[in-house]
Design a protein around this motif. Sequence first.
Motif: not given
Length: 284
Positions: A177-186
């Motif tokens: 469940g890795v995440k990426i933070i940018s706009l709503n693509k978190d």
Amino acid sequence: MPNQQTTIDMKRFLISGFFILFSFAPASAWNLLLPNGGRTTSLGNCSVALNDFWSCHNNPAGFASLKDISFGFSYQNKFMLKELGYKNAGVALPLKTGVIAVSFSQFGYSIYNENIIGIGLSKNFGDKFCIGLKLDYLFFNFSGEYEDKSVPTFELGMQYNINESLCIGAYVFNPVGVKIISLNKDKIPIIMRLGLSYYINEEFMVTSEIEENFEHDFSYRFGLEYELYEKLFIRSGFQLNPELFTFGVGYHYKRYIVDVCAQMNQILGASLNCSFIFKIKRNG
């Protein structure tokens, strides 16, 4: 009256706006995580229990049986818009320790695009069981003031041949469940697939699977493949959530495989997919 350049700029603005809204919609986020390859897309997007080259994108366990060095690429024109182009490429190399494959996918165009690069290893354990591991690097680019983002993750797959006719497959993408933070693509979704393929006879195969995307409801898929003539295949299938009807043909000629597919959504329209595979026969 507006000049020609103004009209072109307005058209680009409207297309870009539609594309951005389409890409950021919850049901469409991370479009490049869809199964790909002409055979898969013509079978209602069923992929988890198939053994072919495009498993290097769809389920890393499925390319363990490849015997030849293989190259492939595919292109899907989603809803007949070039801005929604889905491009895929890969190469598979059989070794004594297993099969290694490198893959690349891109969805989008210059203003916004999603990308994934992966390297996977698939290995047979006896005649019935195979597993695969694939390491991925995801990144997306957005023009303007927004910063490009990227993140690594991985995927796992397995297949078990109950007998010569029946195979079951399981697959998980991004299990940690890795995440990426940018706009709503978190959030990068956790995706799980479970399915089977069954050869009724040498010419006729049925396949079915379910996909659980932890960000959305599950999807059900079903596909049929029939060898109409020697090395000439016709295929059809459907998918629920989102609803798709699919149809395609495939032809194997010596070292070449060509697959063409059409997918139809009753609201958004048609998408066309074409894929090509080239094999290099190994000596010995």
